[in-house]
Design a protein around this motif. Structure first.
Motif, mmCIF file in Angstrom:
data_model
loop_
_atom_site.group_PDB
_atom_site.id
_atom_site.type_symbol
_atom_site.label_atom_id
_atom_site.label_comp_id
_atom_site.label_asym_id
_atom_site.label_seq_id
_atom_site.Cartn_x
_atom_site.Cartn_y
_atom_site.Cartn_z
ATOM 1 N N VAL A 1 23.392 -3.294 34.188
ATOM 2 C CA VAL A 1 23.929 -3.259 32.632
ATOM 3 C C VAL A 1 24.207 -4.586 32.108
ATOM 4 C CG1 VAL A 1 25.462 -2.147 31.056
ATOM 5 C CG2 VAL A 1 24.611 -0.948 32.977
ATOM 6 N N LEU A 2 23.497 -5.001 31.097
ATOM 7 C CA LEU A 2 23.875 -6.299 30.435
ATOM 8 C C LEU A 2 25.095 -5.893 29.769
ATOM 9 C CD1 LEU A 2 20.157 -6.906 29.266
ATOM 10 C CD2 LEU A 2 21.267 -7.657 31.161
ATOM 11 N N GLU A 3 25.890 -7.296 29.678
ATOM 12 C CA GLU A 3 27.084 -7.213 29.079
ATOM 13 C C GLU A 3 26.617 -7.755 27.547
ATOM 14 O OE1 GLU A 3 30.342 -6.700 30.013
ATOM 15 O OE2 GLU A 3 29.818 -6.259 32.012
ATOM 16 N N TRP A 4 27.612 -7.520 26.408
ATOM 17 C CA TRP A 4 27.263 -7.923 25.274
ATOM 18 C C TRP A 4 27.838 -9.418 24.856
ATOM 19 C CZ3 TRP A 4 24.116 -6.050 21.638
ATOM 20 C CH2 TRP A 4 23.402 -4.672 21.670
ATOM 21 N N ARG A 5 27.252 -10.348 25.660
ATOM 22 C CA ARG A 5 27.841 -11.398 25.508
ATOM 23 C C ARG A 5 26.810 -12.720 25.902
ATOM 24 N NH1 ARG A 5 30.947 -11.450 30.770
ATOM 25 N NH2 ARG A 5 29.410 -12.034 32.264
ATOM 26 N N ASP A 6 26.898 -13.590 25.200
ATOM 27 C CA ASP A 6 26.059 -15.100 25.528
ATOM 28 C C ASP A 6 27.229 -16.117 25.666
ATOM 29 O OD1 ASP A 6 23.540 -13.878 24.948
ATOM 30 O OD2 ASP A 6 23.700 -14.288 22.963
ATOM 31 N N SER A 7 27.093 -16.932 26.455
ATOM 32 C CA SER A 7 27.948 -18.161 27.005
ATOM 33 C C SER A 7 27.536 -19.314 27.020
ATOM 34 C CB SER A 7 28.742 -17.493 28.171
ATOM 35 O OG SER A 7 29.258 -16.302 28.281
ATOM 36 N N ILE A 8 28.283 -20.446 26.829
ATOM 37 C CA ILE A 8 27.988 -21.518 27.064
ATOM 38 C C ILE A 8 29.058 -22.269 27.797
ATOM 39 C CG2 ILE A 8 26.308 -21.871 25.345
ATOM 40 C CD1 ILE A 8 28.228 -23.408 23.576
ATOM 41 N N LYS A 9 28.757 -23.187 28.485
ATOM 42 C CA LYS A 9 29.570 -24.141 29.352
ATOM 43 C C LYS A 9 29.499 -25.473 28.828
ATOM 44 C CE LYS A 9 31.713 -25.356 33.601
ATOM 45 N NZ LYS A 9 31.458 -25.232 35.195
ATOM 46 N N ILE B 1 17.353 1.392 18.421
ATOM 47 C CA ILE B 1 18.101 1.806 19.385
ATOM 48 C C ILE B 1 18.454 0.858 20.388
ATOM 49 C CG2 ILE B 1 17.192 3.464 21.387
ATOM 50 C CD1 ILE B 1 15.083 4.499 19.696
ATOM 51 N N ILE B 2 19.467 1.039 20.987
ATOM 52 C CA ILE B 2 20.152 0.071 21.927
ATOM 53 C C ILE B 2 19.417 0.518 23.175
ATOM 54 C CG2 ILE B 2 22.187 -0.673 23.139
ATOM 55 C CD1 ILE B 2 23.865 0.340 20.739
ATOM 56 N N PRO B 3 19.108 -0.613 23.726
ATOM 57 C CA PRO B 3 18.266 -0.589 24.922
ATOM 58 C C PRO B 3 19.284 -0.051 26.135
ATOM 59 C CG PRO B 3 18.033 -2.690 24.212
ATOM 60 C CD PRO B 3 18.824 -2.143 23.401
ATOM 61 N N ASN B 4 18.757 1.045 26.862
ATOM 62 C CA ASN B 4 19.651 1.435 28.033
ATOM 63 C C ASN B 4 20.125 0.601 28.819
ATOM 64 O OD1 ASN B 4 18.952 4.323 27.253
ATOM 65 N ND2 ASN B 4 17.418 4.263 28.655
ATOM 66 N N GLN B 5 19.663 -0.633 29.026
ATOM 67 C CA GLN B 5 20.255 -1.665 29.872
ATOM 68 C C GLN B 5 21.509 -2.471 29.228
ATOM 69 O OE1 GLN B 5 17.339 -1.411 28.783
ATOM 70 N NE2 GLN B 5 15.844 -2.207 30.267
ATOM 71 N N CYS B 6 21.628 -2.159 27.925
ATOM 72 C CA CYS B 6 23.059 -2.593 27.202
ATOM 73 C C CYS B 6 24.040 -1.624 26.878
ATOM 74 C CB CYS B 6 22.490 -3.129 25.850
ATOM 75 S SG CYS B 6 21.546 -4.546 26.120
ATOM 76 N N ILE B 7 23.992 -0.518 27.683
ATOM 77 C CA ILE B 7 24.832 0.656 27.575
ATOM 78 C C ILE B 7 25.571 0.947 28.905
ATOM 79 C CG2 ILE B 7 25.291 3.159 26.993
ATOM 80 C CD1 ILE B 7 22.675 2.807 25.319
ATOM 81 N N GLN B 8 26.683 0.799 28.835
ATOM 82 C CA GLN B 8 27.841 0.720 30.182
ATOM 83 C C GLN B 8 27.836 2.252 30.401
ATOM 84 O OE1 GLN B 8 29.509 -1.215 32.292
ATOM 85 N NE2 GLN B 8 28.978 -3.029 31.384
ATOM 86 N N PRO B 9 27.564 2.584 31.534
ATOM 87 C CA PRO B 9 27.964 3.971 32.141
ATOM 88 C C PRO B 9 29.465 4.450 31.769
ATOM 89 C CG PRO B 9 26.940 2.684 33.884
ATOM 90 C CD PRO B 9 27.262 1.666 32.796
ATOM 91 N N LYS B 10 29.687 5.621 31.493
ATOM 92 C CA LYS B 10 30.964 6.026 31.089
ATOM 93 C C LYS B 10 32.017 5.808 31.993
ATOM 94 C CE LYS B 10 29.478 9.785 28.047
ATOM 95 N NZ LYS B 10 29.353 11.082 27.682
ATOM 96 N N GLU B 11 31.766 5.677 33.108
ATOM 97 C CA GLU B 11 32.708 5.590 34.478
ATOM 98 C C GLU B 11 33.079 3.900 34.178
ATOM 99 O OE1 GLU B 11 28.713 5.549 36.614
ATOM 100 O OE2 GLU B 11 29.827 6.925 35.131
#
Length: 167
Positions: free
Chosen positions: A142-150, A33-43
């Motif tokens: 809402v968490l974005e589906w990304r990990d980043s490095i600089k 199940i995808i955590p709710n925090q990782c699901i963008q609201p429809k709007e």
């Protein structure tokens, strides 16, 4: 917290951000199940009907870098698209492939190693590498589906500050 589910918002933030598992850590867990925090609201989701399939990401040729049209093209692409492809930049393909390989190696590191470079955990004086995950704006729920490095790059002065896997 169970092995396949996060009970609270704090559980997922702790796992993804504070413990530096990142979104990749969620994916590696094969969650059912995808955590709710990782699901963008429809709007907030992209409206696919507004995408022009005839257009493509702008390509900007840097072979004549001093041409004012190059600067204008970059500004337009950044404003309209938020991204662009650069060609004729003079960076050898081997360097670009090495960079991608180093990034992959970094994201394969255990969380205990990545946390040393976590954006919220490191001192700017200690590292040229910064890792962050899942956060767009500071107060987003809402968490974005990304990990980043600089990854700073001055190999003659600071390569000893990089993780060995990314040197």
């Amino acid at each position: 917290m169970t092995s396949s589910k996060f009970e609270t918002n704090d559980d997922i933030l702790d796992f993804v951000i504070k413990k530096a598992n990142g979104i990749k850590g969620l994916v590696d867990r094969s969650l059912e199940i995808i955590p709710n925090q990782c699901i963008q609201p429809k709007e907030h989701r992209l409206d696919k009907s507004q995408i022009d399939n005839q257009e493509s990401i702008p390509t900007i040729d840097l072979s004549n870098f001093n041409d004012l049209n190059v600067e204008k093209s970059i500004q337009e692409a950044a404003t309209k698209w938020g991204c662009f492809q650069i060609i004729n930049h003079g960076i050898p393909i081997e360097v670009l492939e090495d960079l991608k390989d180093a990034a992959h190696k970094f994201f394969e590191l255990p969380a205990e190693e990545k946390v040393k470079y976590c954006k919220d955990c490191y001192s700017a004086c200690e590292s040229v590498l910064m890792f962050w995950s899942a956060i767009g704006e500071k107060n987003e729920n809402v968490l974005e589906w990304r990990d980043s490095i600089k990854h700073g790059c001055n190999p003659q002065n600071d390569s000893n500050l990089w993780p060995p896997q990314t040197r």
